[in-house]
Scaffold this active site. Structure first.
Site, PDB file in Angstrom:
ATOM      1  N   TYR A  21     -10.250  -0.386  13.639  1.00 21.15           N
ATOM      2  CA  TYR A  21     -10.425  -0.562  12.188  1.00 21.15           C
ATOM      3  C   TYR A  21      -9.154  -0.252  11.404  1.00 21.15           C
ATOM      4  CZ  TYR A  21     -15.220  -0.998  13.672  1.00 21.15           C
ATOM      5  OH  TYR A  21     -16.361  -1.417  14.315  1.00 21.15           O
ATOM      6  N   HIS A  30       0.286 -14.115  -7.815  1.00 23.07           N
ATOM      7  CA  HIS A  30      -0.851 -13.300  -8.272  1.00 23.07           C
ATOM      8  C   HIS A  30      -2.148 -13.745  -7.597  1.00 23.07           C
ATOM      9  CE1 HIS A  30      -3.329 -11.720 -11.939  1.00 23.07           C
ATOM     10  NE2 HIS A  30      -3.424 -10.931 -10.874  1.00 23.07           N
ATOM     11  N   TYR A  43     -12.688 -11.559   8.836  1.00 25.46           N
ATOM     12  CA  TYR A  43     -11.908 -12.589   9.532  1.00 25.46           C
ATOM     13  C   TYR A  43     -11.747 -13.838   8.650  1.00 25.46           C
ATOM     14  CZ  TYR A  43     -12.521 -10.095  14.042  1.00 25.46           C
ATOM     15  OH  TYR A  43     -12.503  -9.182  15.059  1.00 25.46           O
ATOM     16  N   MET A  78     -12.264  -3.243   6.849  1.00 27.98           N
ATOM     17  CA  MET A  78     -13.348  -3.776   7.669  1.00 27.98           C
ATOM     18  C   MET A  78     -14.436  -2.720   7.879  1.00 27.98           C
ATOM     19  SD  MET A  78     -13.208  -5.315  11.551  1.00 27.98           S
ATOM     20  CE  MET A  78     -12.021  -6.619  11.229  1.00 27.98           C
ATOM     21  N   ASP A  87      -2.913  -5.799  -7.332  1.00 27.97           N
ATOM     22  CA  ASP A  87      -3.572  -6.491  -8.444  1.00 27.97           C
ATOM     23  C   ASP A  87      -4.314  -5.488  -9.329  1.00 27.97           C
ATOM     24  OD1 ASP A  87      -4.435  -8.461 -10.084  1.00 27.97           O
ATOM     25  OD2 ASP A  87      -5.774  -9.423  -8.642  1.00 27.97           O
ATOM     26  N   ASN A  92      -7.176  -2.101   9.833  1.00 29.98           N
ATOM     27  CA  ASN A  92      -6.911  -3.371   9.148  1.00 29.98           C
ATOM     28  C   ASN A  92      -7.144  -3.205   7.652  1.00 29.98           C
ATOM     29  OD1 ASN A  92      -6.839  -4.911  11.736  1.00 29.98           O
ATOM     30  ND2 ASN A  92      -9.003  -4.297  11.772  1.00 29.98           N
ATOM     31  N   ASP A 146      -4.437  -4.529  12.928  1.00 33.14           N
ATOM     32  CA  ASP A 146      -4.194  -3.665  14.086  1.00 33.14           C
ATOM     33  C   ASP A 146      -3.977  -4.516  15.341  1.00 33.14           C
ATOM     34  OD1 ASP A 146      -6.713  -4.330  15.238  1.00 33.14           O
ATOM     35  OD2 ASP A 146      -7.710  -2.643  14.265  1.00 33.14           O
TER      36      ASP A 146
END
Lengths: 144, 144
Positions: B131, B22, B113, B74, B64, B133, B30
């Site tokens: 983008y 959890h 990052y 991002m 979650d 990600n 990418d």
């Protein structure tokens, strides 16, 4: 834990089952089985009995349909005609998973050890009843 | 491959997802993302684009529910109000998996990052669009 996956399938056990290919074998072993000395890859399910472990594995592992006997059990020493209690439970679980009647191969004790030595993985359970061992042969997943 | 499990979930990826607890996070990255240099645990899905990888992961990973934003993307550098094409696709996949509207957290590039560096695993895809990600936060599986 993951959605829709039996929580008894630990990360290591899931990894092994997913990595197995067609014809590879996995052994569910009872607590007396020489698992640590025989296994190419040893996975522990301490706390689970053999039918519970088998049920978890069969929830994701396809049984081989290229052979009439995708499951093998150990012959009772000196009385190979007997069917031990865990094997009776295995029969129900395997046939339910396969959706058909399945004939178990019955393998002499030391031949069972040799076959386990060659298996992809051995899953050591806390099964205390004798002859609580079964070898499963993995089948294929057809294209979607 | 295993019954009922997306074949894109490789043994190593399944292992990582099952081992996460959890609040642990997994990054779908990418093809330009510095995955190999940042990742604590790097998993490669060369051949898959980011939405395909996300769909496979969401088929087993619970999101979650303790946080309103179990997913982070991002921010476009210099234009954080833009919503890149892969992110629009992520939105549909995440909301379908969650069964509810989900607000994505939008994270500045270098902060993204840093968060990826702390993540449990980074899944490197062949996504070529910028983008592509997303960071997912794992939730819980309730008792049966």
């Amino acid at each position: 834990m993951l959605k829709g996956i039996d929580p008894l399938l630990s990360p290591d056990l899931l990894h092994a089952l997913a990595a197995m290919g067609h014809g590879d074998e996995v052994v569910v072993a009872d607590a007396n089985f020489p698992a640590a000395s025989l296994a190419r890859r040893l996975l522990r399910l301490d706390g689970a009995d053999a039918p519970r472990a088998l049920r978890a594995i069969l929830s994701v592992l396809p049984l081989d349909t290229f052979t009439p006997t995708p499951a093998a059990v150990m012959a009772v020493v000196g009385a190979p005609e007997l069917v031990p209690e865990p094997v009776r439970e295995f029969q129900v679980l395997v046939e339910t998973a396969a959706g058909r009647a399945v004939q178990f191969e019955v393998v002499e004790r030391f031949a069972f050890y040799e076959r386990s030595r060659a298996a992809f993985a051995v899953v050591a359970t806390s099964e205390r009843r004798p002859y609580g061992n079964i070898i499963l042969t993995k089948g294929v997943i057809p294209p979607a």
